[in-house]
Design an enzyme around this catalytic site. Structure first.
Site, short mmCIF file in Angstrom:
data_model
loop_
_atom_site.label_atom_id
_atom_site.label_comp_id
_atom_site.label_asym_id
_atom_site.label_seq_id
_atom_site.Cartn_x
_atom_site.Cartn_y
_atom_site.Cartn_z
N THR A 276 0.87 -1.17 0.00
CA THR A 276 0.00 0.00 0.00
C THR A 276 0.90 1.21 0.00
O THR A 276 1.66 1.45 0.94
CB THR A 276 -0.93 0.01 1.21
OG1 THR A 276 -1.81 -1.11 1.11
CG2 THR A 276 -1.76 1.29 1.26
N LYS B 72 -7.32 1.56 -2.93
CA LYS B 72 -6.93 1.20 -1.57
C LYS B 72 -7.04 2.42 -0.65
O LYS B 72 -7.43 2.29 0.52
CB LYS B 72 -5.50 0.65 -1.55
CG LYS B 72 -4.99 0.24 -0.17
CD LYS B 72 -5.71 -0.98 0.40
CE LYS B 72 -5.39 -1.28 1.86
NZ LYS B 72 -4.10 -1.92 2.08
N LYS C 22 0.88 5.52 7.99
CA LYS C 22 1.48 5.71 6.66
C LYS C 22 0.39 5.84 5.60
O LYS C 22 0.40 6.76 4.77
CB LYS C 22 2.38 4.51 6.32
CG LYS C 22 2.79 4.47 4.85
CD LYS C 22 3.09 3.07 4.29
CE LYS C 22 2.06 2.02 4.53
NZ LYS C 22 2.13 0.84 3.66
#
Lengths: 295, 295
Positions: B103, B178, B246
């Site tokens: 990701t 995502k 993150k």
């Protein structure tokens, strides 16, 4: 063979989008229902469809009631119909059970319980989730606070309106449970709204995005049911923005009394307050996407 | 009768909690897999369980690869394994397909796609959802960005690792999807955390509260699966706080580039940053409840 029920004398206060449907289910179950609304012509009109007897005053509706149900808009309305000189607590007979189904303040629910007790009236709080659809189809979730005896007595009536009926604790605990429910709804609503907004700005097909994420760890009832309405531009209120704001403000007050900060909830309340200020208060909660798009 | 597959030569870069499981599924399907990790002893150890061939350098792993998969931690790691002098783009043969399953940033995905194109290497972004459980059970959702031809070529390999595999658009669109997924997860995670906190402070039984609200409009995958772990005090990381931070930072950057404000997401990022600063970065995301309780 006929079905045998104990016919109860019921008063219903507040015949809005939810209340008229719920009162109608009690009529269909064979109970005697007298209904009051602030707008007497409206309740007379509704009486034809839902079969209850319209009353011009609360006093008239509750005078011989064994059960009184309240479904109004705001905590101030609840306080007025309970405590006003023409209100329920002055006029309902001792021994009655009075149930507030409005989503309202837990603190107020405890106060009304105590006032009722002085008069031999059992007060319960029983807010619901499931919206207009749940009210119409008698599939509401009903979250109850109050005494066990009053709960058991009222259970057959609750079961005319809902599919899940739970006694959550003493007075106020129905409202506390609904508060927790609305916190979760707030997070899930902002979640699909911001996901759609991001997808649109990034150039993704938002329908395809929802299909890709809805079945996994991001999935929710709100994504499955409300996000498609938001995308379709169907902003008709199943749940009014102004009522969601009321709920979130109550939660914030109750949380503040306990020294609790709910940062996510605050951000969602802030967004809806901005949306309401921009004219959205009478739209459905799913219309938030439109506000975001124009920001 | 034996099953016939086209055996592919595969390099796998990054054998953490997710990557080793995914690489293992490719080995089980009959493919030849060479694996590289920053820690050579670790990958040698894992090789015994998962059946891949350990390599000491990326160069060695990718030299004859038809497909290269990357599953590392942060965008800076992705950039290094792709673009470093000993990296993939310098060392993989022309004609290879290189898939980043980390990701990571959509902007970086587009940059790597362009760099790959110059060398005749087809780069795709294919982040996943489903966590360690999905990796182990080969039930991941895989969201792919890239060229259709490369996607079709890689599809049989994706299907060894996941149950839902969707080409969402050109390079970067897997990462965008995502991102939308993580926005929805952020809202749903804060939702159950703040609902539990409120319930606890109000004196409700939080298990009973979850049972009362989980089946209706407040329901979500997170309430069904993560809230019980949060309540049980099971804070073992299925998904690390540091990785969630993150992801949310990447989303905020991408959103900022498009002039989009995501107020709910910002509030959840802020909460997790505070939690990480207080020592929570290596806990599972569900441990946020513990941080709230101590605030």
């Amino acid at each position: 063979m006929g079905r045998c029920i104990v016919v109860s004398k019921i008063a219903w206060i507040g015949t809005g989008v939810m209340g008229r449907q719920q009162a109608g289910h009690l009529v269909k179950a064979g109970h005697t229902v007298k209904a009051y609304s602030r707008r007497y012509e409206a309740v007379c009109q509704q009486a034809k469809e839902f079969g209850f007897a319209p009353c011009a005053t609360i006093r008239e509706a509750v005078a011989d009631a064994e059960f009184v149900f309240v479904m109004v808009g705001y905590p101030a309305d609840v306080e007025q119909v309970f405590c006003g000189p023409e209100g329920i607590l002055e006029n309902a007979p001792a021994g009655a059970v009075v149930v507030d189904m409005t989503t309202s303040s837990p603190t107020l629910a405890q106060k009304l319980y105590a006032l009722g007790k002085e008069k031999g009236i059992a007060v319960m709080d029983a807010p619901v989730s499931g919206g207009d659809k749940g009210a119409r189809e008698a599939t509401l979730s009903i979250m109850v606070g109050g005494d066990e005896e009053a709960f058991e007595k009222t259970l057959p009536l609750f079961e005319c309106m809902g599919k899940s009926v739970l006694l959550m604790g003493p007075a106020g605990y129905g409202q506390h449970t609904k508060a927790a429910n609305q916190i979760a709804v707030a997070g899930a609503t902002a979640a699909y709204t911001e996901a759609i907004l991001y997808a649109e700005k990034a150039g993704l097909d938002p329908h395809k995005m929802l299909a890709a994420i809805g079945g996994g760890a991001a999935g929710s009832w709100q994504i499955a049911n409300m996000a498609p309405r938001a995308l379709a531009g169907d902003f008709a209120p199943g749940f009014f923005v102004k009522h969601f704001i009321k709920d979130m403000k109550i939660i914030r007050e109750e949380a503040a009394q306990r020294g609790v900060e709910l940062e996510m909830l605050d951000s969602v309340l802030h967004l809806y307050e901005e949306f309401a200020a921009a004219g959205g208060e009478n739209e459905g909660t799913q219309a938030l996407i439109d506000f975001y798009r124009k920001k």
